[in-house]
Write an enzyme that holds these catalytic residues in place. Structure first.
Site, PDB file in Angstrom:
ATOM      1  N   HIS A   1     -11.243  -4.128   2.563  1.00 56.66           N
ATOM      2  CA  HIS A   1     -11.248  -3.778   3.982  1.00 56.66           C
ATOM      3  C   HIS A   1     -12.190  -2.634   4.328  1.00 56.66           C
ATOM      4  O   HIS A   1     -12.380  -2.330   5.513  1.00 56.66           O
ATOM      5  CB  HIS A   1      -9.827  -3.406   4.424  1.00 56.66           C
ATOM      6  CG  HIS A   1      -9.266  -2.229   3.696  1.00 56.66           C
ATOM      7  ND1 HIS A   1      -8.966  -2.256   2.353  1.00 56.66           N
ATOM      8  CD2 HIS A   1      -8.969  -0.976   4.105  1.00 56.66           C
ATOM      9  CE1 HIS A   1      -8.508  -1.079   1.980  1.00 56.66           C
ATOM     10  NE2 HIS A   1      -8.501  -0.284   3.017  1.00 56.66           N
ATOM     11  N   ASP A   2     -12.785  -1.998   3.335  1.00 58.40           N
ATOM     12  CA  ASP A   2     -13.702  -0.877   3.563  1.00 58.40           C
ATOM     13  C   ASP A   2     -15.155  -1.223   3.263  1.00 58.40           C
ATOM     14  O   ASP A   2     -16.025  -0.368   3.387  1.00 58.40           O
ATOM     15  CB  ASP A   2     -13.304   0.323   2.680  1.00 58.40           C
ATOM     16  CG  ASP A   2     -12.005   0.978   3.120  1.00 58.40           C
ATOM     17  OD1 ASP A   2     -11.686   0.916   4.318  1.00 58.40           O
ATOM     18  OD2 ASP A   2     -11.314   1.537   2.245  1.00 58.40           O
TER      19      ASP A   2
ATOM     20  N   ASP B   1      -3.523   4.529  -2.362  1.00 62.44           N
ATOM     21  CA  ASP B   1      -4.694   4.951  -1.607  1.00 62.44           C
ATOM     22  C   ASP B   1      -5.239   6.275  -2.146  1.00 62.44           C
ATOM     23  O   ASP B   1      -4.478   7.199  -2.449  1.00 62.44           O
ATOM     24  CB  ASP B   1      -4.296   5.097  -0.134  1.00 62.44           C
ATOM     25  CG  ASP B   1      -5.457   5.327   0.793  1.00 62.44           C
ATOM     26  OD1 ASP B   1      -6.364   4.481   0.817  1.00 62.44           O
ATOM     27  OD2 ASP B   1      -5.453   6.356   1.500  1.00 62.44           O
TER      28      ASP B   1
ATOM     29  N   ASP C   1       0.837  -1.190   0.000  1.00 62.62           N
ATOM     30  CA  ASP C   1       0.000   0.000   0.000  1.00 62.62           C
ATOM     31  C   ASP C   1       0.872   1.239   0.000  1.00 62.62           C
ATOM     32  O   ASP C   1       1.879   1.309   0.711  1.00 62.62           O
ATOM     33  CB  ASP C   1      -0.897   0.015   1.236  1.00 62.62           C
ATOM     34  CG  ASP C   1      -2.365   0.152   0.893  1.00 62.62           C
ATOM     35  OD1 ASP C   1      -2.719   1.183   0.305  1.00 62.62           O
ATOM     36  OD2 ASP C   1      -3.143  -0.765   1.208  1.00 62.62           O
TER      37      ASP C   1
ATOM     38  N   GLU D   1      -6.803   3.463  -6.161  1.00 57.90           N
ATOM     39  CA  GLU D   1      -8.120   3.431  -5.516  1.00 57.90           C
ATOM     40  C   GLU D   1      -8.939   4.611  -6.026  1.00 57.90           C
ATOM     41  O   GLU D   1      -8.659   5.764  -5.699  1.00 57.90           O
ATOM     42  CB  GLU D   1      -7.993   3.500  -3.997  1.00 57.90           C
ATOM     43  CG  GLU D   1      -9.348   3.363  -3.311  1.00 57.90           C
ATOM     44  CD  GLU D   1      -9.296   3.645  -1.821  1.00 57.90           C
ATOM     45  OE1 GLU D   1     -10.179   3.124  -1.104  1.00 57.90           O
ATOM     46  OE2 GLU D   1      -8.420   4.395  -1.375  1.00 57.90           O
TER      47      GLU D   1
END
Length: 549
Positions: A326-327, A202, A100, A264
């Site tokens: 994860h969101d 991100d 990440d 993302e």
């Protein structure tokens, strides 16, 4: 000569949330050595790339997305030596490692911010976004945080507000200062030199903000629930100038062999496709395609989304698909356990690169947590809508076996989030021993995808199935053609397929057991919640032309 495909086009990406995968040292938090102990399991899934959510030093106000040092490992996760060993073992097994990258903001404990907030006249004073109070006092403008409340916090020492679109401990970097973006490129070089194969970047579309700091307009479609959605965020995200920054990141990656980045991006097709860039100015290898996560789970709705996305792709752009991360609430929670296999077949048979979230392969579901167990700032800051937005339920520990703590941590250890109550039956050990489990199905499908070019790189074409309950499509490569037929209904259905498909096909895989190896396409019946994969006979060149998309 057939087209050559890069590894990130052929392979499956598997996301690991390190805190929740495997605890190796008894502190209740997953770590790098825990992941290292499970590398053989990762190999058994037939995935080609492992994506690690942040493992950098962090005060953990947003669990690693508040980075205090971009070029180190948080002691909770281990050491740089542990990371190096994990990277070696992943590479030794023929897989790749994606890390990440969090370029939009840092922790307020990062040395850059510590210096920046000291005063308005230091070397890093404008490395972050600072603004004076509005005339007469108060917030600089109406910008909002994703995590609730305004996007501004007043700093007494500087006498100014700093911006944060997430937690107040995550100040936003000022990428209009060229020194800041060059520092980010140095971070990328650091990890590329260590041997990582790519980055998941991100909130890549948020890197630049309106230089005039204008108020954002109200959102007329706001439903009155989430405060952030009350505005249209036209000045804090997706600014045209951000593409220039992304192109510089891509140029750095292209200067190295076989490296890539996933961006993302939560945007509709027309805007999403811009993040691919163009032939002369490429950007993201894969701008994440999250559309199916929010699409109503109905065959017609899903087909429409898939076809629209395929039609919108620029020439040469490679598609990708995501059904969980994860969101987002767990896949099996959103579509139900009965449809989880159908969703898995969809994800792994569409054209493009699939990303799988840890635990979805064994059917993990959201875990209902009482408020005293909440860790996510989204839930803590907005308790009235925590059930909608809180992300803890999809981040609970991986379930390895039926022992205490599901094998995630030793007995007697308190995991950072509670283990699901179903772990005695929903776990890797039990499902590995059961040839009819969702894990066995997942492994069979990923093994097939790895060996069948029609699935890994072949063309796509949707077809009418004569019913609103079935989504059917073809995947083809050269003389090989596969039919995928997915029943989204909880009752048996009889699709009516085009006659030109032929009368018979060979069953390759079904989401249920007991099917005949020969499938009658002219009188096909699909059981409730069944998906099938059928090989079609291709007798001659004319038939091949008709079957090819």
């Amino acid at each position: 000569m057939s087209r050559a495909y890069a590894w990130w086009q052929r392979e499956i990406i598997y996301q690991i949330y390190p805190r929740s995968f495997q605890d190796s040292n008894g502190d209740g938090v997953g770590d790098l050595r825990g992941i290292l102990s499970r590398v053989d399991y990762l190999t058994s899934l037939n995935v080609g790339a492992i994506w690690l959510s942040p493992i950098y030093p962090s005060p953990m106000h947003d669990f690693g997305y508040d980075v205090a040092d971009y070029c180190a490992i948080d002691p909770r996760f281990g050491t740089m030596a542990d990371f190096n060993e994990l990277l070696v073992e992943i590479h030794r097994r023929g897989m790749r490692l994606i890390v990440d990258l969090v370029p939009n903001h840092t922790s307020d404990e990062h040395p850059w911010f510590v210096e920046s907030r000291r005063d308005g006249d230091n070397a890093k004073s404008d490395w972050y976004i600072w603004r004076d109070p509005a005339p007469g006092g108060g917030l600089p403008n109406n910008w909002l945080s994703h995590f609730g409340g305004p996007a501004w916090t007043f700093d007494e020492r500087r006498g100014q507000y700093y911006m944060h679109q997430f937690a107040r401990q995550q100040p936003e970097l000022n990428h209009r200062n060229p020194e800041v973006f060059e520092a980010l490129l140095e971070v990328m070089r650091f990890w590329l030199d260590r041997g990582v194969d790519g980055f998941r970047v991100d909130v890549i579309s948020l890197l630049l903000k309106d230089p005039l700091f204008r108020d954002e307009p109200p959102n007329p479609a706001w439903d009155g629930v989430r405060q952030y959605a009350s505005l249209r965020h036209i000045h804090t995200g997706n600014l045209p100038e951000v593409h220039g920054l992304i192109r510089r990141m891509r140029a750095l990656l292209d200067s190295r062999d076989a490296r890539m980045m996933v961006g993302e991006v939560y945007l509709p097709n027309a805007e999403l496709m811009r993040f691919y860039g163009g032939p002369e100015a490429p950007e993201c290898h894969l701008p994440f395609n999250f559309q199916l996560i929010s699409t109503p789970w109905q065959a017609g709705e899903v087909r429409a989304k898939v076809d629209a996305y395929e039609a919108a792709l620029p020439p040469g752009a490679w598609p990708n698909w995501v059904l969980g991360n994860h969101d987002q609430h767990r896949l099996a929670t959103r579509v139900g356990l009965a449809q989880a296999r159908v969703a898995t077949m969809l994800l792994l048979t569409l054209r493009g690169t699939p990303t799988c979230y840890y635990g979805d392969e064994i059917g993990l579901r959201d875990v209902a947590l009482p408020p005293e167990c909440w860790r996510d700032p989204v839930a803590i800051n907005q308790p009235q809508i925590a059930h909608l937005l809180g992300r803890d339920p999809e981040r609970t520990p991986m379930q390895w076996d039926s022992s205490a703590n599901a094998g995630f941590a030793a007995a007697g250890v308190l995991p950072w989030l509670p283990v699901a109550g179903d772990h005695r039956t929903v776990n890797v050990a039990a499902e590995s021993a059961d040839p009819q489990s969702i894990l066995s199905f997942f492994r069979a499908l990923t093994a097939l995808r790895r060996t069948e070019p029609a699935l890994s790189v072949g063309a796509y074409r949707s077809i009418d199935a004569g019913t609103d309950d079935v989504f059917a499509y073809l995947r083809s490569d050269g003389g090989r053609c596969l039919l995928v037929a997915l029943n989204f209904a909880d009752e048996q259905t009889k699709p009516v397929l085009p006659e030109w498909l032929g009368r018979r096909g060979e069953l390759v895989l079904s989401t249920r057991n007991g099917r005949s190896p020969t499938v009658g396409l002219d009188r096909l019946e699909l059981a409730a919640n069944e998906g099938i994969l059928v090989r079609l006979p291709v007798a001659d060149a004319g038939t091949r032309r008709r079957l090819s998309p």
